[in-house]
Enzyme design. Structure first.
Site, short mmCIF file in Angstrom:
data_model
loop_
_atom_site.label_atom_id
_atom_site.label_comp_id
_atom_site.label_asym_id
_atom_site.label_seq_id
_atom_site.Cartn_x
_atom_site.Cartn_y
_atom_site.Cartn_z
N SER A 43 0.85 -1.20 0.00
CA SER A 43 0.00 0.00 0.00
C SER A 43 0.87 1.24 0.00
O SER A 43 2.05 1.18 0.34
CB SER A 43 -0.93 -0.01 1.21
OG SER A 43 -0.17 -0.05 2.39
N GLY A 44 0.32 2.36 -0.40
CA GLY A 44 1.06 3.61 -0.43
C GLY A 44 0.50 4.57 -1.46
O GLY A 44 -0.71 4.83 -1.50
N GLY A 82 0.84 3.68 -11.16
CA GLY A 82 0.98 4.53 -12.34
C GLY A 82 1.52 3.69 -13.47
O GLY A 82 1.31 2.48 -13.51
N CYS A 98 0.59 1.34 -18.42
CA CYS A 98 -0.45 0.32 -18.67
C CYS A 98 -1.67 0.43 -17.78
O CYS A 98 -2.78 0.61 -18.28
CB CYS A 98 0.16 -1.07 -18.54
SG CYS A 98 1.29 -1.44 -19.87
N LYS A 111 -4.12 3.54 -18.39
CA LYS A 111 -4.82 3.58 -19.67
C LYS A 111 -5.71 2.34 -19.87
O LYS A 111 -6.80 2.44 -20.44
CB LYS A 111 -3.83 3.73 -20.84
CG LYS A 111 -3.25 2.45 -21.37
CD LYS A 111 -2.47 2.64 -22.66
CE LYS A 111 -1.69 1.39 -23.02
NZ LYS A 111 -2.49 0.22 -23.37
N ARG A 134 5.64 7.91 -17.06
CA ARG A 134 4.26 8.08 -17.52
C ARG A 134 3.29 7.77 -16.38
O ARG A 134 3.37 6.74 -15.75
CB ARG A 134 3.99 7.18 -18.73
CG ARG A 134 4.59 7.73 -20.01
CD ARG A 134 4.39 6.80 -21.18
NE ARG A 134 5.29 5.66 -21.11
CZ ARG A 134 5.32 4.69 -22.01
NH1 ARG A 134 4.48 4.70 -23.02
NH2 ARG A 134 6.18 3.69 -21.89
#
Ligand SMILES: NC(=O)c1ccc[n+]([C@@H]2O[C@H](COP(=O)([O-])OP(=O)(O)OC[C@H]3O[C@@H](n4cnc5c(N)ncnc54)[C@H](O)[C@@H]3O)[C@@H](O)[C@H]2O)c1
Ligand SMILES: O=c1ccn([C@@H]2O[C@H](COP(=O)(O)OP(=O)(O)O[C@H]3O[C@H](CO)[C@@H](O)[C@H](O)[C@H]3O)[C@@H](O)[C@H]2O)c(=O)[nH]1
Length: 429
Positions: A260-261, A265, A268, A271, A334
């Protein structure tokens, strides 16, 4: 087998080098001339462990790159490894897939022999049969089933462990339009399928397409659930890592993907979860749970900054952001959660000094006004507070002597010396 691969990014380059390693003759077809030149010079256009040496070994013998689609006619199988980005409203953007399929179709119009086209890119159910196949038929003047075959074979590799993931996968999923197409892919992957640990899933094209989205949606949801439970744990003053380590001992749940945190991102999960949400809505179904998975994820960076603000007045404060890549082991930024942290800090008037071992140059063009440090120590020097946004192993050895206030808010549960700090706060512990 003679294999061509259209698109030589993370997936196309990795699978090209790996298939060459398995003994196939591989041709990368790529519109970017620099990537073509790099591969032909025996170098890797991306950084992945084990990739450079494989390209160096096979380039010039059984691995080659070109910008010329005509050379595809010398091969038996073509993989489409093209980008499938999201549009501004989160839907799947098929423009690169359509363009690639058009060029491939025109090329195949002048080939007499059999050819198998394999969609490797992540695409929503129906795309292979209702978008790619008709374009191929239209442009080639040939018919699927009549020497031209199509299959969908999703890819599950992770960035930073791409080579290992491809060569030693948990599963290979083949959705084929005919028995012959399936047999060709089984032959191609034979050394991988011979491994006891690799499961082969043979299914229809539509299921193969959805397996990829379901896989990523499941993993992203698992991290969001873990984050929600972590947020609750924090409210109770409990340590989410101790709680979830125990929960993970239940083998229906598993210990993996339980960190957890700051959230997920990368190129993949964001989107793909968004494409599935948009696709589901288009089909008439409201994916409430997936909507919540995204909103929990979106909140974590704001929560991290709010936690820091409990200890440091942020207006005018100098705040070190440690880690910029979306996860350790890559320079990819990204949809990195670190960027959202930077946005929230700046909105609250903080001055950001950022450090990452490899990703700084990928952030600088979009954030030219923030300060970048050459080391974690330099970032912490004189800082009024610091946050950890990426769990790079080197952060375990942080020293805090140079900080103006020894306050650290950790979004990734690094193994830092907490006694060396005045304030140590974990986001979910
Ligand atoms: N990156 C990952 O970890 C990963 C893992 C599994 C699946 N996927 C999926 O695989 C697909 C490819 O992803 P990626 O990360 O390799 O993308 P990428 O953006 O890294 O690479 C795509 C490449 O295709 C090239 N290209 C674009 N149009 C072309 C054309 N018409 N002809 C030839 N080349 C063309 C681009 O120049 C680029 O080099 C996506 O659908 C992605 O969702 C990615
Ligand atoms: O317990 C965890 C595990 C992951 N993450 C975050 O989740 C994101 C994604 O991590 P990871 O899955 O390791 O990276 P990717 O390279 O994006 O790989 C995912 O996306 C690829 C592209 O579709 C798939 O092929 C892979 O199977 C899938 O794991 C990163 O921001 C991580 O920091 C967590 O926060 N907690």
């Amino acid at each position: 087998m003679d294999v061509s691969i259209i698109g030589s990014g993370y997936v196309g380059t990795t699978i090209a080098a790996c298939l060459a390693d398995l003994g196939h003759d591989v041709l990368n077809v790529e519109i970017d001339e620099d990537i073509v030149a790099t591969i032909n010079a025996g170098e890797a256009p991306i950084h992945e462990s084990g990739l450079e040496e494989r390209i160096a070994e096979h380039a010039g013998t059984n691995l080659r790159a070109t910008t010329d689609y005509d050379e595809i006619r010398e091969t038996d199988v073509t993989f489409l490894c093209l980008p499938t980005p999201q549009t501004d409203d989160g839907a799947l953007d098929l423009a690169p897939m359509r363009a690639g399929a058009e060029s491939l179709g025109r090329t195949l119009a002048e080939k007499d022999g059999d050819h198998l086209v394999v969609v490797k890119s992540t695409v929503l159910p129906g795309t292979t049969e209702e978008v790619v196949a008709p374009i191929l038929e239209e442009e080639s003047g040939r018919r699927i089933g009549d020497g031209l075959e199509i299959a969908m074979n999703p890819e599950f590799l992770r960035m930073s462990t791409a080579v290992e993931d491809f060569l030693e996968p948990d599963k290979v999923v083949i959705g084929a339009s005919s028995e012959g197409a399936g047999a060709t892919l089984r032959e191609l992957y034979d050394p991988i399928l011979e491994r006891e640990e690799t499961d082969l899933v043979e299914t229809d094209v539509r299921e193969a397409e959805l397996i990829k989205y379901a896989n990523n949606a499941f993993l992203a949801s698992k991290v969001s659930l873990v984050n929600e439970l972590g947020n609750v744990a924090k409210e109770y003053g409990a340590d989410a890592y101790e709680v979830l380590a125990a929960v993970g001992l239940d083998d229906r749940i598993s210990e993996r993907f339980m960190r957890s945190g700051l959230g997920w991102g990368g190129s993949c999960f964001p989107k793909d979860v968004n494409a599935l949400r948009a696709g589901a809505r288009e089909q008439g179904y409201d994916p409430d749970l997936l909507d919540a998975v995204v909103s929990v994820n979106d909140e974590q960076p704001r929560r991290l900054v709010a936690l820091l603000a409990e200890h440091v007045p942020l207006e005018g404060a100098r705040v070190a952001v440690l880690g910029l890549s979306f996860k350790p082991g890559t320079d990819d930024v990204r949809k990195s959660r670190a960027l959202d942290v930077i946005e929230h800090l700046r909105e609250r008037g903080a001055e950001v000094v950022a450090y990452d071992p490899v990703a700084i140059e990928n952030v600088r063009p979009d954030y030219p006004e923030i300060e970048y440090a050459d080391s974690a120590d330099a970032a912490l020097e004189g800082a009024d507070g610091a946050v950890v946004a990426t769990d790079w192993p080197e952060f375990d050895d942080l020293a805090f002597d140079g900080m103006a206030n020894r306050v650290l808010v950790d979004g990734r549960r690094i193994d830092v010396d907490r006694d060396a700090l005045e304030v140590y706060e974990g986001l979910t512990w």
